[in-house]
Design an enzyme around this catalytic site. Structure first.
Site, PDB file in Angstrom:
ATOM      1  N   LYS A 195       0.861  -1.185   0.000  1.00  0.00           N
ATOM      2  CA  LYS A 195       0.000   0.000   0.000  1.00  0.00           C
ATOM      3  C   LYS A 195       0.895   1.231   0.000  1.00  0.00           C
ATOM      4  O   LYS A 195       1.685   1.442   0.919  1.00  0.00           O
ATOM      5  CB  LYS A 195      -0.906  -0.007   1.223  1.00  0.00           C
ATOM      6  CG  LYS A 195      -1.799   1.228   1.299  1.00  0.00           C
ATOM      7  CD  LYS A 195      -2.742   1.176   2.486  1.00  0.00           C
ATOM      8  CE  LYS A 195      -3.592   2.440   2.542  1.00  0.00           C
ATOM      9  NZ  LYS A 195      -4.491   2.431   3.704  1.00  0.00           N
ATOM     10  N   LYS A 248      -2.040  -1.465  -3.932  1.00  0.00           N
ATOM     11  CA  LYS A 248      -2.932  -0.308  -3.876  1.00  0.00           C
ATOM     12  C   LYS A 248      -2.131   0.973  -3.924  1.00  0.00           C
ATOM     13  O   LYS A 248      -1.143   1.061  -3.189  1.00  0.00           O
ATOM     14  CB  LYS A 248      -3.720  -0.385  -2.574  1.00  0.00           C
ATOM     15  CG  LYS A 248      -4.599   0.811  -2.304  1.00  0.00           C
ATOM     16  CD  LYS A 248      -5.144   0.748  -0.913  1.00  0.00           C
ATOM     17  CE  LYS A 248      -5.951   2.024  -0.700  1.00  0.00           C
ATOM     18  NZ  LYS A 248      -6.389   2.186   0.638  1.00  0.00           N
TER      19      LYS A 248
END
Ligand code: PBG
Length: 325
Positions: A195, A248
């Site tokens: 992330k 992400k």
């Protein structure tokens, strides 16, 4: 080579041939729809920076999920916006937190929906960071206990899968241990493994009222210059007990998706985040693009890069408008 022996255009001549030779098979059943749920009744607050997405109370969440289910959406990701925030994120792991109540209601009324819950503290912390704060530092190990408690409370309420998004070191292991100790041996963890600290989360922070009050998230989320490090994060999470790993955002990190697909022995999820959604919405509003074609190209590119599943705010448009097979 014989001149003209190869003419790649020969297999692009008709839609039927293009269908046969398409390398990427897109399947909308592999999409997950995110929701923002808050306290109250009859609440529906449109999120200005994410046209088409609302913050809703549980009664309206049930209505939305029911309508979505009728259109074919049966996998959701839940985010909670608590009434009060504090320095220990009490509402994140309270039995009567908004997410915990929402899970129980959905399970009761719409048992066919797969519920994944985002496990993080930023929405529940007065300072908006994903961990316990001391001075201007975000403490790692003391945060793990709160994350494990949060995940456990989601499991106890009936969540089908938990998805830690905080990026503290060791959180997957801490959550896995707590689930095991409490009998949730079969509950999958979908780890937000790679992330990145991204400007594309801007609209989400409006939606979840979770912008950090000081500093930013770069001491825990990843630096966009790094890709080898993403491999390390993924391998660590798998080692600690992740069943599915995630990259992400999606679009600025298609290369990372491609890399992770090659090394992970788990399924791979990609999060097509709020800013990626809002970019398409604003382009469409300005009359600068055809939304259906934009969405189709974006979703296809994420699958092509190697994702097995995608979390996307476009899921509702895709299903209700029939944009993808
Ligand atoms: C919580 C969380 C965030 C997102 C998912 N979980 C925000 C953040 O890290 O600031 C972003 C999702 C999106 O932009 O759609 N930590």
């Amino acid at each position: 080579m014989e001149q003209n022996a190869q003419r790649p255009r020969r297999i692009r001549g008709s839609g039927l041939v293009r269908e046969l030779v398409a390398e990427t098979v897109v399947d909308r059943r592999k999409l997950i729809m995110p929701h923002f749920v808050q306290e109250g009744e009859g609440v529906r607050e449109p999120i200005e920076s994410m046209p088409g997405i609302d913050r809703v109370s549980i009664d309206n969440l049930l209505k939305d999920c029911e309508a979505d289910l009728a259109a074919g959406i049966d996998k959701i990701l839940l985010f909670g916006i608590p009434e009060k925030k504090d320095e220990i994120a009490s509402e994140a792991y309270s039995r009567n937190g908004v997410v915990q109540k929402a899970i129980r209601e959905i399970k009761k009324k719409l048992p066919d929906i797969l519920i994944i819950t985002d496990v993080c503290l930023c929405e529940y912390m007065s300072h908006g960071h994903c961990g316990i704060v001391k001075g201007n530092r975000i403490l790692n190990d003391p945060t793990l206990e709160l994350l494990a408690r949060t995940a456990l409370s989601h499991a106890e309420s009936g969540a089908d899968m938990v998805a830690p998004s905080d990026m503290m070191d060791g959180r997957v292991g801490a959550i896995r241990r707590s689930l095991e100790e409490n009998g949730f041996h079969d509950l999958p963890i979908l780890a937000y493994s790679a992330k990145y600290a991204s400007a594309f989360y801007g609209p989400f922070r409006d939606a979840a009222c979770s912008a950090p009050q000081f500093g930013d998230r770069s001491s825990y989320q990843m630096d966009c210059r790094n890709a080898v490090e993403a491999e390390k994060e993924v391998l660590l999470d798998i080692d600690e007990g992740a069943d599915i790993v995630m990259v992400k955002p999606a679009l600025p990190y298609l290369d990372v998706i491609y890399r992770i697909k090659k090394i992970a022995d788990t399924p791979l999820c990609a999060y097509n985040v709020s800013g990626e959604y809002s970019m398409v919405k604003s382009m469409t509003r300005l009359g600068w693009g055809d939304e259906e074609r934009l969405v189709r190209e974006i979703i296809t590119s994420i699958f092509r890069a190697g994702a097995d599943m995608i979390i996307s705010y476009h899921a509702r448009d895709i299903f209700t408008q029939g944009w993808l097979p």
